[in-house]
Design an enzyme around this catalytic site. Structure first.
Site, PDB file in Angstrom:
ATOM      1  N   HIS A  34      53.914  58.031   8.106  1.00 16.31           N
ATOM      2  CA  HIS A  34      52.678  58.274   8.269  1.00 16.31           C
ATOM      3  C   HIS A  34      52.017  59.538   7.519  1.00 16.31           C
ATOM      4  O   HIS A  34      51.014  59.579   7.066  1.00 16.31           O
ATOM      5  CB  HIS A  34      52.375  58.978   9.967  1.00 16.31           C
ATOM      6  CG  HIS A  34      52.893  57.886  11.042  1.00 16.31           C
ATOM      7  ND1 HIS A  34      53.982  57.876  11.895  1.00 16.31           N
ATOM      8  CD2 HIS A  34      52.027  56.699  11.552  1.00 16.31           C
ATOM      9  CE1 HIS A  34      53.991  57.068  12.696  1.00 16.31           C
ATOM     10  NE2 HIS A  34      52.853  56.340  12.502  1.00 16.31           N
ATOM     11  N   GLN A  58      46.928  46.266  22.102  1.00 14.42           N
ATOM     12  CA  GLN A  58      47.898  45.707  21.169  1.00 14.42           C
ATOM     13  C   GLN A  58      49.302  45.483  21.703  1.00 14.42           C
ATOM     14  O   GLN A  58      50.324  45.140  21.094  1.00 14.42           O
ATOM     15  CB  GLN A  58      47.932  46.473  19.811  1.00 14.42           C
ATOM     16  CG  GLN A  58      48.504  47.714  19.907  1.00 14.42           C
ATOM     17  CD  GLN A  58      48.380  48.453  18.588  1.00 14.42           C
ATOM     18  OE1 GLN A  58      47.458  48.803  18.117  1.00 14.42           O
ATOM     19  NE2 GLN A  58      49.414  48.497  17.611  1.00 14.42           N
ATOM     20  N   LYS A 145      54.225  48.365   5.559  1.00 16.66           N
ATOM     21  CA  LYS A 145      55.196  48.243   6.592  1.00 16.66           C
ATOM     22  C   LYS A 145      54.751  47.062   7.559  1.00 16.66           C
ATOM     23  O   LYS A 145      55.502  46.064   8.012  1.00 16.66           O
ATOM     24  CB  LYS A 145      55.814  49.257   7.380  1.00 16.66           C
ATOM     25  CG  LYS A 145      57.109  48.921   8.279  1.00 16.66           C
ATOM     26  CD  LYS A 145      57.381  50.118   9.184  1.00 16.66           C
ATOM     27  CE  LYS A 145      56.523  49.912  10.264  1.00 16.66           C
ATOM     28  NZ  LYS A 145      56.909  49.257  11.483  1.00 16.66           N
ATOM     29  N   SER A 181      60.009  53.898  11.240  1.00 13.72           N
ATOM     30  CA  SER A 181      59.231  53.373  12.349  1.00 13.72           C
ATOM     31  C   SER A 181      59.349  54.371  13.601  1.00 13.72           C
ATOM     32  O   SER A 181      60.255  54.776  13.985  1.00 13.72           O
ATOM     33  CB  SER A 181      59.672  51.892  12.652  1.00 13.72           C
ATOM     34  OG  SER A 181      59.127  51.719  14.075  1.00 13.72           O
TER      35      SER A 181
HETATM   36  P1  AMP Z   1      51.479  53.146  13.828  1.00 18.07           P
HETATM   37  O1  AMP Z   1      51.462  54.425  14.530  1.00 18.07           O
HETATM   38  O2  AMP Z   1      52.975  52.683  13.961  1.00 18.07           O
HETATM   39  O3  AMP Z   1      50.559  52.365  14.348  1.00 18.07           O
HETATM   40  O4  AMP Z   1      51.286  53.312  12.295  1.00 18.07           O
HETATM   41  C1  AMP Z   1      50.263  53.932  11.770  1.00 18.07           C
HETATM   42  C2  AMP Z   1      50.067  53.501  10.348  1.00 18.07           C
HETATM   43  O5  AMP Z   1      51.362  54.192   9.537  1.00 18.07           O
HETATM   44  C3  AMP Z   1      50.099  52.106   9.999  1.00 18.07           C
HETATM   45  O6  AMP Z   1      49.063  51.762   9.012  1.00 18.07           O
HETATM   46  C4  AMP Z   1      51.469  51.483   9.751  1.00 18.07           C
HETATM   47  O7  AMP Z   1      51.538  50.489   8.688  1.00 18.07           O
HETATM   48  C5  AMP Z   1      51.815  53.017   9.036  1.00 18.07           C
HETATM   49  N1  AMP Z   1      53.176  53.288   8.816  1.00 18.07           N
HETATM   50  C6  AMP Z   1      54.289  53.113   9.853  1.00 18.07           C
HETATM   51  N2  AMP Z   1      55.526  53.383   9.329  1.00 18.07           N
HETATM   52  C7  AMP Z   1      55.426  53.289   8.109  1.00 18.07           C
HETATM   53  C8  AMP Z   1      56.210  53.563   6.844  1.00 18.07           C
HETATM   54  N3  AMP Z   1      57.734  53.542   7.221  1.00 18.07           N
HETATM   55  N4  AMP Z   1      55.954  53.675   5.517  1.00 18.07           N
HETATM   56  C9  AMP Z   1      54.509  53.772   5.278  1.00 18.07           C
HETATM   57  N5  AMP Z   1      53.324  53.494   6.443  1.00 18.07           N
HETATM   58  C10 AMP Z   1      53.997  53.335   7.591  1.00 18.07           C
END
Ligand code: AMP
Length: 280
Positions: A34, A58, A145, A181
């Site tokens: 993030h 989601q 990702k 993640s």
């Molecule tokens: P999330 O909180 O999982 O919904 O992720 C929020 C944003 O961060 C989304 O656009 C994800 O694709 C991005 N994101 C999550 N993990 C990674 C990572 N390891 N590298 C780059 N971007 C990420």
């Protein structure tokens, strides 16, 4: 750094400023992945807004909504460290309750994650579009990702003429290669180390596909067997055009190898480019 919670507060903040606004939507439990999106937004924009919202639309009925990691205070501190200007932490009642409108992106969102998580991308596209309408960014940042999510958002923005530029940012990984993640928190340190096999095998499949300039079913089968050997239950492993998410047999510059597995009850997804100059 301003923290806003209601739609009205968030909009008022937007009206009070000028210049190019970058936006990073997240579900919190922030990690270096993030932060790399936020840092890129910071470099490219005059101001950066981040949203933190665990979007119930989601998650499927048997998914991990109730145990999804939540750490609001730590997330706010990380945003402040990066120099974020606004953190929007919306009320669920304003964002998702009584919604009768849903965005569905056909084809791009139907296979792979869409097939294994019915309704997932409707929830993503609907709430991302709503966040765009509230935050009013000039450019929004998403991580590669979640490759299919990038394709779904790109299609939504194009089809509905949403006035937002999109930037897709390469995956940030642990030193082992495991894609960072929020869900990695469900794994213990040994399991995290083992989980890196997914990225290693995707990379080795990418070399075979590059060498043969063709999808290779034998290599695909060998890799599925290797993943199963370490206790992973693969949902899919395929080569797709990252814009349409349709399967490919001959690679081109848009080809990515995508995979999803279940490992110790945790769903892991990852993807790598087949194109040599991309360093995933
Ligand atoms: P999330 O909180 O999982 O919904 O992720 C929020 C944003 O961060 C989304 O656009 C994800 O694709 C991005 N994101 C999550 N993990 C990674 C990572 N390891 N590298 C780059 N971007 C990420």
């Amino acid at each position: 750094m301003t923290i806003t919670r209601s739609i009205e507060e968030c909009r008022a903040w937007g009206r009070s400023r000028t210049g190019r606004l970058g936006f990073v939507p997240t579900m919190g439990a922030l990690h270096k992945g993030h932060l790399s999106l936020m840092r890129q937004a910071k470099r490219e924009c005059d101001a950066v807004a981040v949203s933190i919202f665990v979007n119930p639309l989601q998650f499927g009925p048997n998914e991990d909504l109730s145990r999804y990691p939540r750490q609001e205070e730590a997330d706010i501190a990380l945003c402040a460290e990066v120099g974020v200007d606004q953190v929007f932490i919306p009320f669920a009642r304003e964002l998702t309750e009584s919604m009768l409108t849903h965005v569905h992106v056909k084809d791009v969102g139907d296979a792979w994650e869409g097939a294994h998580r019915p309704g997932h991308f409707d929830g993503v596209a609907t709430i991302v579009l709503k966040l765009f309408n509230i935050v009013g960014p000039d450019v929004a940042y998403f991580g590669l990702k979640d490759l299919q999510q990038c394709a779904v958002i790109e299609q939504t923005v194009s089809d509905l003429a949403v006035p937002v530029d999109l930037e897709f940012v390469e995956t940030v990984r642990e030193p082992s290669g495991l894609a960072m993640s929020s869900r990695n928190a469900y794994l213990n340190p040994d399991q995290r180390k083992e989980a890196a096999v997914l990225h290693r095998e995707l990379q080795s499949l990418a070399s075979v596909v590059r060498l043969k300039n063709h999808w290779n079913t034998d290599a695909h089968d060998t890799i599925l067997a290797k993943l199963s050997d370490v206790g992973m239950k693969p949902d899919y492993l395929a080569m797709v055009d990252r814009r349409t998410m349709q399967s490919q047999s001959v690679p081109d510059r848009y080809s990515r190898l995508i995979a999803a597995v279940r490992f110790h009850g945790v769903r892991l997804i990852d993807n790598v480019s087949v194109h040599l100059s991309d360093k995933s």
